[in-house]
Design an enzyme around this catalytic site. Sequence first.
Site, PDB file in Angstrom:
ATOM      1  CG  HIS A  17      -1.912  -0.992   1.404  1.00 42.90           C
ATOM      2  ND1 HIS A  17      -2.059  -1.744   2.543  1.00 42.90           N
ATOM      3  CD2 HIS A  17      -2.888  -1.414   0.560  1.00 42.90           C
ATOM      4  CE1 HIS A  17      -3.083  -2.581   2.402  1.00 42.90           C
ATOM      5  NE2 HIS A  17      -3.609  -2.407   1.206  1.00 42.90           N
ATOM      6  CE  LYS A  41     -12.933  -7.336   5.076  1.00 40.55           C
ATOM      7  NZ  LYS A  41     -12.382  -7.742   3.872  1.00 40.55           N
ATOM      8  NE  ARG A  90      -2.657  -7.497  -4.142  1.00 39.56           N
ATOM      9  CZ  ARG A  90      -3.445  -7.680  -3.109  1.00 39.56           C
ATOM     10  NH1 ARG A  90      -2.931  -7.983  -1.942  1.00 39.56           N
ATOM     11  NH2 ARG A  90      -4.745  -7.574  -3.239  1.00 39.56           N
ATOM     12  CB  SER A 127      -4.035  -6.493   5.014  1.00 35.42           C
ATOM     13  OG  SER A 127      -3.699  -5.252   4.450  1.00 35.42           O
TER      14      SER A 127
HETATM   15  P1  ADP Z   1      -9.802  -3.614  -0.438  1.00 32.47           P
HETATM   16  O1  ADP Z   1     -10.527  -4.436   0.592  1.00 32.47           O
HETATM   17  O2  ADP Z   1     -10.533  -2.364  -0.835  1.00 32.47           O
HETATM   18  O3  ADP Z   1      -9.293  -4.382  -1.624  1.00 32.47           O
HETATM   19  P2  ADP Z   1      -7.069  -3.508   0.516  1.00 32.47           P
HETATM   20  O4  ADP Z   1      -6.539  -2.765   1.700  1.00 32.47           O
HETATM   21  O5  ADP Z   1      -6.943  -4.987   0.520  1.00 32.47           O
HETATM   22  O6  ADP Z   1      -8.561  -3.030   0.375  1.00 32.47           O
HETATM   23  O7  ADP Z   1      -6.382  -2.974  -0.816  1.00 32.47           O
HETATM   24  C1  ADP Z   1      -6.509  -1.632  -1.214  1.00 32.47           C
HETATM   25  C2  ADP Z   1      -5.853  -1.458  -2.573  1.00 32.47           C
HETATM   26  O8  ADP Z   1      -4.445  -1.688  -2.452  1.00 32.47           O
HETATM   27  C3  ADP Z   1      -6.344  -2.434  -3.646  1.00 32.47           C
HETATM   28  O9  ADP Z   1      -6.359  -1.771  -4.892  1.00 32.47           O
HETATM   29  C4  ADP Z   1      -5.296  -3.499  -3.659  1.00 32.47           C
HETATM   30  O10 ADP Z   1      -5.219  -4.145  -4.913  1.00 32.47           O
HETATM   31  C5  ADP Z   1      -4.049  -2.660  -3.385  1.00 32.47           C
HETATM   32  N1  ADP Z   1      -2.996  -3.463  -2.790  1.00 32.47           N
HETATM   33  C6  ADP Z   1      -3.111  -4.316  -1.764  1.00 32.47           C
HETATM   34  N2  ADP Z   1      -1.924  -4.893  -1.494  1.00 32.47           N
HETATM   35  C7  ADP Z   1      -1.034  -4.385  -2.403  1.00 32.47           C
HETATM   36  C8  ADP Z   1       0.355  -4.615  -2.677  1.00 32.47           C
HETATM   37  N3  ADP Z   1       1.055  -5.506  -1.986  1.00 32.47           N
HETATM   38  N4  ADP Z   1       0.919  -3.913  -3.687  1.00 32.47           N
HETATM   39  C9  ADP Z   1       0.199  -3.033  -4.416  1.00 32.47           C
HETATM   40  N5  ADP Z   1      -1.121  -2.796  -4.218  1.00 32.47           N
HETATM   41  C10 ADP Z   1      -1.730  -3.459  -3.224  1.00 32.47           C
END
Ligand code: ADP
Length: 160
Positions: A17, A41, A90, A127
């Site tokens: 992120h 959730k 990703r 995460s």
């Molecule tokens: P959501 O539940 O909205 O998908 P996340 O926190 O899982 O929320 O992810 C938010 C954004 O960050 C999404 O676009 C996801 O694809 C991106 N993202 C998550 N992990 C990574 C990573 N390791 N590298 C790049 N982008 C990421």
Amino acid sequence: MKIAVFPGSFDPLTNGHLDIIERASKIFDQLIVGIGVNTNKTGLFTPAEKKALIESTVADLPNVSVAIIEGLTVQFMDEVGAQFIVRGLRNAKDFEYERDIAGVNGALSDVETVLLLAKSENQNISSSMVKEIAKMGAENLDAFLPETVVVALQERLQMK
Ligand code: ADP
């Protein structure tokens, strides 16, 4: 002025992120990291806790701020005058998912989604994966999480 929102769950913020935040902050005049409130959730961290953690991690990026988004991302964007949604990609699974939400958001409002490719070293970071290995006792989480998040996650898991 080009204002973008990077919405997500951020439960918790990972290095993946953070890389997207740093890169997007160079593309847009202003970037707002938007913490979504998921009604279905409950996260390991509350929206307020996530906000504080992200704020301390991005303190050195002057054009980045952090907000909690209670409703639809496009409604929030309308309120703050943002025109762009930033998301990270990703893999092909992310692509399918992001294409669907981008289509829905584009139909709801006049917003443009900008997808940034994850750096190869962050491609396997999520995460949920980090929470899983941390629960099982993994100690060296520095490759996955910013330092302040490592401390917060380890404290949170010890309390449980
Ligand atoms: P959501 O539940 O909205 O998908 P996340 O926190 O899982 O929320 O992810 C938010 C954004 O960050 C999404 O676009 C996801 O694809 C991106 N993202 C998550 N992990 C990574 C990573 N390791 N590298 C790049 N982008 C990421």
